[in-house]
Design an enzyme around this catalytic site. Structure first.
Site, PDB file in Angstrom:
ATOM      1  N   ASP A 101     -14.571 -34.497 -30.267  1.00  0.00           N
ATOM      2  CA  ASP A 101     -14.321 -35.588 -29.337  1.00  0.00           C
ATOM      3  C   ASP A 101     -12.911 -35.389 -28.779  1.00  0.00           C
ATOM      4  O   ASP A 101     -12.081 -34.696 -29.366  1.00  0.00           O
ATOM      5  CB  ASP A 101     -14.434 -36.920 -30.091  1.00  0.00           C
ATOM      6  CG  ASP A 101     -13.951 -38.102 -29.271  1.00  0.00           C
ATOM      7  OD1 ASP A 101     -14.416 -38.268 -28.136  1.00  0.00           O
ATOM      8  OD2 ASP A 101     -13.085 -38.840 -29.779  1.00  0.00           O
ATOM      9  N   MET A 102     -12.629 -36.042 -27.655  1.00  0.00           N
ATOM     10  CA  MET A 102     -11.317 -35.854 -27.036  1.00  0.00           C
ATOM     11  C   MET A 102     -10.392 -37.055 -27.253  1.00  0.00           C
ATOM     12  O   MET A 102      -9.453 -37.004 -28.027  1.00  0.00           O
ATOM     13  CB  MET A 102     -11.484 -35.538 -25.548  1.00  0.00           C
ATOM     14  CG  MET A 102     -12.116 -34.164 -25.299  1.00  0.00           C
ATOM     15  SD  MET A 102     -12.309 -33.752 -23.559  1.00  0.00           S
ATOM     16  CE  MET A 102     -10.602 -33.805 -23.001  1.00  0.00           C
ATOM     17  N   ASP A 103     -10.656 -38.169 -26.576  1.00  0.00           N
ATOM     18  CA  ASP A 103      -9.769 -39.323 -26.669  1.00  0.00           C
ATOM     19  C   ASP A 103      -9.796 -39.922 -28.072  1.00  0.00           C
ATOM     20  O   ASP A 103     -10.862 -40.223 -28.606  1.00  0.00           O
ATOM     21  CB  ASP A 103     -10.163 -40.375 -25.626  1.00  0.00           C
ATOM     22  CG  ASP A 103      -9.928 -39.873 -24.210  1.00  0.00           C
ATOM     23  OD1 ASP A 103      -8.780 -39.915 -23.758  1.00  0.00           O
ATOM     24  OD2 ASP A 103     -10.902 -39.416 -23.575  1.00  0.00           O
ATOM     25  N   GLY A 152     -16.890 -38.392 -23.888  1.00  0.00           N
ATOM     26  CA  GLY A 152     -17.422 -39.366 -22.950  1.00  0.00           C
ATOM     27  C   GLY A 152     -16.902 -39.160 -21.553  1.00  0.00           C
ATOM     28  O   GLY A 152     -17.394 -39.753 -20.590  1.00  0.00           O
ATOM     29  N   LYS A 157     -24.109 -37.746 -27.920  1.00  0.00           N
ATOM     30  CA  LYS A 157     -23.430 -36.494 -28.248  1.00  0.00           C
ATOM     31  C   LYS A 157     -24.246 -35.648 -29.221  1.00  0.00           C
ATOM     32  O   LYS A 157     -24.162 -34.415 -29.189  1.00  0.00           O
ATOM     33  CB  LYS A 157     -22.040 -36.781 -28.813  1.00  0.00           C
ATOM     34  CG  LYS A 157     -21.067 -37.341 -27.792  1.00  0.00           C
ATOM     35  CD  LYS A 157     -19.684 -37.508 -28.389  1.00  0.00           C
ATOM     36  CE  LYS A 157     -18.715 -38.114 -27.387  1.00  0.00           C
ATOM     37  NZ  LYS A 157     -17.341 -38.211 -27.953  1.00  0.00           N
ATOM     38  N   ASP A 203     -13.968 -40.502 -33.440  1.00  0.00           N
ATOM     39  CA  ASP A 203     -13.322 -41.753 -33.856  1.00  0.00           C
ATOM     40  C   ASP A 203     -14.074 -43.011 -33.456  1.00  0.00           C
ATOM     41  O   ASP A 203     -13.735 -44.096 -33.918  1.00  0.00           O
ATOM     42  CB  ASP A 203     -11.894 -41.820 -33.284  1.00  0.00           C
ATOM     43  CG  ASP A 203     -11.881 -42.051 -31.781  1.00  0.00           C
ATOM     44  OD1 ASP A 203     -11.206 -42.994 -31.319  1.00  0.00           O
ATOM     45  OD2 ASP A 203     -12.542 -41.294 -31.056  1.00  0.00           O
ATOM     46  N   SER A 204     -15.075 -42.901 -32.581  1.00  0.00           N
ATOM     47  CA  SER A 204     -15.715 -44.103 -32.037  1.00  0.00           C
ATOM     48  C   SER A 204     -17.229 -44.052 -32.187  1.00  0.00           C
ATOM     49  O   SER A 204     -17.790 -43.046 -32.640  1.00  0.00           O
ATOM     50  CB  SER A 204     -15.336 -44.273 -30.564  1.00  0.00           C
ATOM     51  OG  SER A 204     -13.941 -44.478 -30.423  1.00  0.00           O
ATOM     52  N   ASN A 262     -19.493 -43.686 -30.046  1.00  0.00           N
ATOM     53  CA  ASN A 262     -20.185 -42.630 -29.301  1.00  0.00           C
ATOM     54  C   ASN A 262     -20.140 -41.289 -30.040  1.00  0.00           C
ATOM     55  O   ASN A 262     -20.761 -40.316 -29.606  1.00  0.00           O
ATOM     56  CB  ASN A 262     -19.664 -42.497 -27.870  1.00  0.00           C
ATOM     57  CG  ASN A 262     -18.197 -42.113 -27.778  1.00  0.00           C
ATOM     58  OD1 ASN A 262     -17.495 -42.009 -28.785  1.00  0.00           O
ATOM     59  ND2 ASN A 262     -17.723 -41.918 -26.561  1.00  0.00           N
TER      60      ASN A 262
END
Length: 255
Positions: A11-13, A46, A173, A196-197, A199
């Protein structure tokens, strides 16, 4: 080093990126070490491709990417493999909900992102990938969630505790990374997925090793196999050291 894991899905953010939306030098260094060791590194985000690709460039990645929560899978940068669109009628219904509550909203189309300030009403004239809401009012967010669940046909997650992100049913994902595995000829058991979330929840649950960031939402931490440091503490570098290079000194906090 053993090759138990062959794909690192990031994941990125809130995960790869620190709170300044940057990849720290230490994280860059360890991602390069993983790539040099033959590990595929896949950005799973996302974000839209246009927003994610500069970071792939920074890392020198030419591997597949999963964008817009799985609505798009890229065989390689700029080479689209699969795109899942949302029914414009669903977009209309979700937009009406946002207007009814007067809350912030946005929607990703194939050609750009439109939000409360830039919405021009042309829903049928565009191809849609994702819709989202953002409000710090827990009660309103709950009411919106109930309306969305009543609609059906939706994949509902979030990328922060204050938002809701909606994709077409079955698009997430995990489905995206499964397709990446098919492209690379590997199994989900050979994947480390980090996020972290909500998604990230499905892919963390389905990967061979699911890792939650130290700053992850509690639901994600509870579902993960391990918890690493936060995105501001080089949590990704720690994952690579411990689970790819088996550096016990980099031991993360086990659940």
């Amino acid at each position: 080093m053993t090759a138990k894991y062959r794909l690192l899905a990031l994941d990125m953010d809130g995960t790869l990126l620190n709170s300044e939306e940057r990849i720290t030098p230490d994280t860059v260094k360890w991602i390069h070490k993983a790539v040099d060791a033959g590990i595929h590194v896949c950005l799973s985000t996302g974000r839209a491709f246009s927003s994610a690709y500069p970071y792939a460039q920074q890392l020198g990645l030419k591997t597949p990417m999963v964008t817009v929560n799985g609505s798009e899978v890229w065989r390689a940068p700029h080479e689209l493999y699969r795109r899942s669109l949302m029914d414009p009628q669903l977009i209309k219904q979700m937009h009406a909900i946002a207007i009814g509550y007067g809350i912030w909203y946005w929607a990703y189309s194939v050609n750009g992102v439109y939000n409360k300030e830039s919405w021009d009403g042309d829903i049928d004239g565009r191809e849609w990938l994702k819709f989202g809401y953002d409000t710090e009012d827990d009660e309103i967010r709950y009411q919106v969630l109930m309306k969305l669940q009543d609609m059906g046909g939706l994949e509902i997650t979030n990328s922060s505790p204050y938002n809701l992100e909606i994709n077409a049913l079955g698009v997430n994902k995990a489905s995206g990374i499964q397709e990446v595995c098919g492209l690379l000829g590997i199994k989900m058991e050979e994947v480390i997925a980090v996020g972290d979330s909500l998604n990230d929840l499905a892919v963390i649950q389905q990967a061979g090793l699911g890792v939650a960031m130290g700053n992850a939402q509690d639901t994600v931490k509870q579902a993960a196999d391990a918890v690493t440091s936060t995105n501001n503490e080089d949590g990704i570098a720690e994952v690579i050291r411990r689970f790819i290079f088996h550096d016990e000194a980099a031991a993360s906090r086990e659940l």
